[in-house]
Design a protein around this motif. Sequence first.
Motif, PDB file in Angstrom:
ATOM      1  N   ASP A  52       0.295  12.272   1.162  1.00 19.76           N
ATOM      2  CA  ASP A  52       1.519  11.506   1.389  1.00 19.76           C
ATOM      3  C   ASP A  52       1.194  10.088   1.814  1.00 19.76           C
ATOM      4  OD1 ASP A  52       4.329  11.001   1.896  1.00 19.76           O
ATOM      5  OD2 ASP A  52       3.891  11.254   4.032  1.00 19.76           O
ATOM      6  N   HIS A  53       1.882   9.138   1.206  1.00 18.08           N
ATOM      7  CA  HIS A  53       1.849   7.751   1.662  1.00 18.08           C
ATOM      8  C   HIS A  53       3.075   7.529   2.537  1.00 18.08           C
ATOM      9  CE1 HIS A  53      -1.036   7.081  -1.637  1.00 18.08           C
ATOM     10  NE2 HIS A  53      -1.489   6.155  -0.812  1.00 18.08           N
ATOM     11  N   PHE A  54       2.880   6.836   3.634  1.00 18.53           N
ATOM     12  CA  PHE A  54       3.940   6.571   4.598  1.00 18.53           C
ATOM     13  C   PHE A  54       4.011   5.070   4.856  1.00 18.53           C
ATOM     14  CE2 PHE A  54       5.021   5.910   9.134  1.00 18.53           C
ATOM     15  CZ  PHE A  54       6.328   6.333   9.092  1.00 18.53           C
ATOM     16  N   PHE A  55       5.243   4.555   4.954  1.00 20.16           N
ATOM     17  CA  PHE A  55       5.467   3.134   5.195  1.00 20.16           C
ATOM     18  C   PHE A  55       6.443   2.972   6.353  1.00 20.16           C
ATOM     19  CE2 PHE A  55       4.382   3.800   0.823  1.00 20.16           C
ATOM     20  CZ  PHE A  55       3.606   2.710   0.446  1.00 20.16           C
ATOM     21  N   THR A  56       6.177   2.003   7.225  1.00 17.58           N
ATOM     22  CA  THR A  56       7.080   1.714   8.339  1.00 17.58           C
ATOM     23  C   THR A  56       6.869   0.281   8.818  1.00 17.58           C
ATOM     24  OG1 THR A  56       7.841   2.415  10.530  1.00 17.58           O
ATOM     25  CG2 THR A  56       5.479   2.566  10.111  1.00 17.58           C
ATOM     26  N   THR A  57       7.875  -0.255   9.462  1.00 18.94           N
ATOM     27  CA  THR A  57       7.754  -1.567  10.099  1.00 18.94           C
ATOM     28  C   THR A  57       7.496  -1.418  11.593  1.00 18.94           C
ATOM     29  OG1 THR A  57      10.135  -1.702  10.480  1.00 18.94           O
ATOM     30  CG2 THR A  57       9.299  -2.668   8.427  1.00 18.94           C
ATOM     31  N   ASN A  58       7.474  -0.192  12.080  1.00 13.11           N
ATOM     32  CA  ASN A  58       7.372   0.086  13.507  1.00 13.11           C
ATOM     33  C   ASN A  58       5.936   0.517  13.858  1.00 13.11           C
ATOM     34  OD1 ASN A  58       7.372   1.687  15.963  1.00 13.11           O
ATOM     35  ND2 ASN A  58       9.610   1.619  15.866  1.00 13.11           N
ATOM     36  N   GLN A  59       5.226  -0.318  14.609  1.00 12.60           N
ATOM     37  CA  GLN A  59       3.834  -0.025  14.943  1.00 12.60           C
ATOM     38  C   GLN A  59       3.699   1.249  15.775  1.00 12.60           C
ATOM     39  OE1 GLN A  59       0.921  -1.767  13.814  1.00 12.60           O
ATOM     40  NE2 GLN A  59       0.094   0.171  14.553  1.00 12.60           N
ATOM     41  N   THR A  60       4.651   1.497  16.685  1.00 15.34           N
ATOM     42  CA  THR A  60       4.595   2.712  17.504  1.00 15.34           C
ATOM     43  C   THR A  60       4.718   3.949  16.619  1.00 15.34           C
ATOM     44  OG1 THR A  60       5.538   1.528  19.374  1.00 15.34           O
ATOM     45  CG2 THR A  60       5.676   3.930  19.435  1.00 15.34           C
ATOM     46  N   GLU A  61       5.622   3.898  15.661  1.00 12.36           N
ATOM     47  CA  GLU A  61       5.773   5.012  14.726  1.00 12.36           C
ATOM     48  C   GLU A  61       4.503   5.181  13.891  1.00 12.36           C
ATOM     49  OE1 GLU A  61       9.276   6.633  11.863  1.00 12.36           O
ATOM     50  OE2 GLU A  61       8.733   4.532  11.565  1.00 12.36           O
ATOM     51  N   MET A  62       3.928   4.068  13.450  1.00 11.14           N
ATOM     52  CA  MET A  62       2.687   4.135  12.677  1.00 11.14           C
ATOM     53  C   MET A  62       1.579   4.761  13.519  1.00 11.14           C
ATOM     54  SD  MET A  62       0.924   3.803   9.952  1.00 11.14           S
ATOM     55  CE  MET A  62       1.905   2.860   8.807  1.00 11.14           C
ATOM     56  N   ASP A  63       1.495   4.365  14.774  1.00 10.14           N
ATOM     57  CA  ASP A  63       0.465   4.938  15.657  1.00 10.14           C
ATOM     58  C   ASP A  63       0.601   6.448  15.782  1.00 10.14           C
ATOM     59  OD1 ASP A  63      -0.568   2.389  16.044  1.00 10.14           O
ATOM     60  OD2 ASP A  63       0.422   2.105  17.987  1.00 10.14           O
ATOM     61  N   ALA A  64       1.841   6.943  15.822  1.00  6.09           N
ATOM     62  CA  ALA A  64       2.071   8.391  15.901  1.00  6.09           C
ATOM     63  C   ALA A  64       1.576   9.077  14.629  1.00  6.09           C
ATOM     64  CB  ALA A  64       3.552   8.680  16.128  1.00  6.09           C
ATOM     65  N   PHE A  65       1.802   8.471  13.478  1.00  6.00           N
ATOM     66  CA  PHE A  65       1.315   9.047  12.225  1.00  6.00           C
ATOM     67  C   PHE A  65      -0.211   9.000  12.170  1.00  6.00           C
ATOM     68  CE2 PHE A  65       5.637   9.161  11.015  1.00  6.00           C
ATOM     69  CZ  PHE A  65       5.738   9.986   9.907  1.00  6.00           C
ATOM     70  N   LEU A  66      -0.793   7.904  12.661  1.00  4.96           N
ATOM     71  CA  LEU A  66      -2.255   7.792  12.673  1.00  4.96           C
ATOM     72  C   LEU A  66      -2.864   8.854  13.576  1.00  4.96           C
ATOM     73  CD1 LEU A  66      -2.674   3.905  12.789  1.00  4.96           C
ATOM     74  CD2 LEU A  66      -2.765   5.414  10.784  1.00  4.96           C
ATOM     75  N   ALA A  67      -2.188   9.168  14.670  1.00  9.28           N
ATOM     76  CA  ALA A  67      -2.676  10.209  15.589  1.00  9.28           C
ATOM     77  C   ALA A  67      -2.589  11.593  14.953  1.00  9.28           C
ATOM     78  CB  ALA A  67      -1.863  10.183  16.884  1.00  9.28           C
ATOM     79  N   ASN A  68      -1.774  11.726  13.904  1.00 11.11           N
ATOM     80  CA  ASN A  68      -1.616  13.008  13.213  1.00 11.11           C
ATOM     81  C   ASN A  68      -2.368  13.055  11.883  1.00 11.11           C
ATOM     82  OD1 ASN A  68       0.039  14.663  14.934  1.00 11.11           O
ATOM     83  ND2 ASN A  68       1.633  13.127  14.619  1.00 11.11           N
ATOM     84  N   GLY A  69      -3.416  12.252  11.754  1.00 11.31           N
ATOM     85  CA  GLY A  69      -4.287  12.369  10.587  1.00 11.31           C
ATOM     86  C   GLY A  69      -4.083  11.369   9.475  1.00 11.31           C
ATOM     87  N   TYR A  70      -3.077  10.507   9.561  1.00  8.03           N
ATOM     88  CA  TYR A  70      -2.907   9.473   8.545  1.00  8.03           C
ATOM     89  C   TYR A  70      -3.952   8.384   8.775  1.00  8.03           C
ATOM     90  CZ  TYR A  70       1.511  11.267   6.697  1.00  8.03           C
ATOM     91  OH  TYR A  70       2.474  12.039   6.089  1.00  8.03           O
ATOM     92  N   VAL A  71      -4.301   7.673   7.715  1.00 11.21           N
ATOM     93  CA  VAL A  71      -5.265   6.583   7.787  1.00 11.21           C
ATOM     94  C   VAL A  71      -4.532   5.287   7.425  1.00 11.21           C
ATOM     95  CG1 VAL A  71      -7.384   5.636   6.795  1.00 11.21           C
ATOM     96  CG2 VAL A  71      -7.163   8.113   7.138  1.00 11.21           C
ATOM     97  N   ALA A  72      -4.632   4.297   8.297  1.00  7.81           N
ATOM     98  CA  ALA A  72      -3.977   3.010   8.066  1.00  7.81           C
ATOM     99  C   ALA A  72      -4.545   2.345   6.822  1.00  7.81           C
ATOM    100  CB  ALA A  72      -4.143   2.110   9.275  1.00  7.81           C
ATOM    101  N   GLN A  73      -3.653   1.778   6.012  1.00  4.00           N
ATOM    102  CA  GLN A  73      -4.073   1.072   4.804  1.00  4.00           C
ATOM    103  C   GLN A  73      -3.595  -0.375   4.795  1.00  4.00           C
ATOM    104  OE1 GLN A  73      -2.753   3.675   1.552  1.00  4.00           O
ATOM    105  NE2 GLN A  73      -4.877   4.362   1.384  1.00  4.00           N
ATOM    106  N   GLY A  74      -3.225  -0.893   5.949  1.00  4.34           N
ATOM    107  CA  GLY A  74      -2.854  -2.303   6.038  1.00  4.34           C
ATOM    108  C   GLY A  74      -1.384  -2.560   5.786  1.00  4.34           C
ATOM    109  N   ILE A  75      -1.106  -3.779   5.363  1.00  9.17           N
ATOM    110  CA  ILE A  75       0.265  -4.236   5.136  1.00  9.17           C
ATOM    111  C   ILE A  75       0.570  -4.137   3.649  1.00  9.17           C
ATOM    112  CG2 ILE A  75       1.822  -6.217   5.272  1.00  9.17           C
ATOM    113  CD1 ILE A  75       0.145  -7.126   7.733  1.00  9.17           C
ATOM    114  N   ALA A  76       1.639  -3.438   3.318  1.00 11.48           N
ATOM    115  CA  ALA A  76       2.045  -3.282   1.919  1.00 11.48           C
ATOM    116  C   ALA A  76       2.831  -4.492   1.438  1.00 11.48           C
ATOM    117  CB  ALA A  76       2.886  -2.026   1.755  1.00 11.48           C
ATOM    118  N   ALA A  77       3.638  -5.068   2.327  1.00  8.60           N
ATOM    119  CA  ALA A  77       4.504  -6.197   1.982  1.00  8.60           C
ATOM    120  C   ALA A  77       5.177  -6.667   3.256  1.00  8.60           C
ATOM    121  CB  ALA A  77       5.554  -5.757   0.956  1.00  8.60           C
TER     122      ALA A  77
END
Length: 182
Positions: A52-77
């Motif tokens: 799954d690819h996940f996109f958000t503008t919220n860094q706190t939300e992104m951090d929660a996904f990263l803590a659950n095994g997602y890997v950051a891929q930078g800024i999409a747009a």
Amino acid sequence: MKLSTVAIALASLYMQASAAPTASDAPQPETVPNCGYPTVALLRAWSQSATDHFFTTNQTEMDAFLANGYVAQGIAAYILPSDTEAPTAVPLFRMYSAQYRDHYYTANATNRDVLLSQSSYVSDGIAGFVYPDQECGTVPFYRIYDHAIGDNFFTTDQAEIYDFVDQLGYTDRGVTAYVNPQ
């Protein structure tokens, strides 16, 4: 006579060259316009286990996904934040299917309504605002899809689309919206 003609030609070329603007005098490229509205980074992450690819503008939300095994891929747009509406901008709806473990984004309200009524997707709110047409320096935000793993992927990078289609078996689904480039 020939020597003086050559000297005059060289002097003329020197005068033209010295009159040309220097690099610092030349007009500088403008920054990417944003129609005068503030934009925020649309962050991208990938989960190999959830495919799954996940996109958000919220860094706190992104951090929660990263803590659950997602890997950051930078800024999409860059998009307009969810609390900033512009006259020509439309919501970028975010949906999620637990059945397919997939996040899906669309700027088309009809597409959103069909997915919500005829599939396992549920509304996950509005990611932000985007443009339905190209304006103010925006670029296409493309969607590609891998039916085998059930992953919707979004990018502004045409080369990335070619790689995913040619090497990973994704299908190009066209333009979802227009966004400010990364």
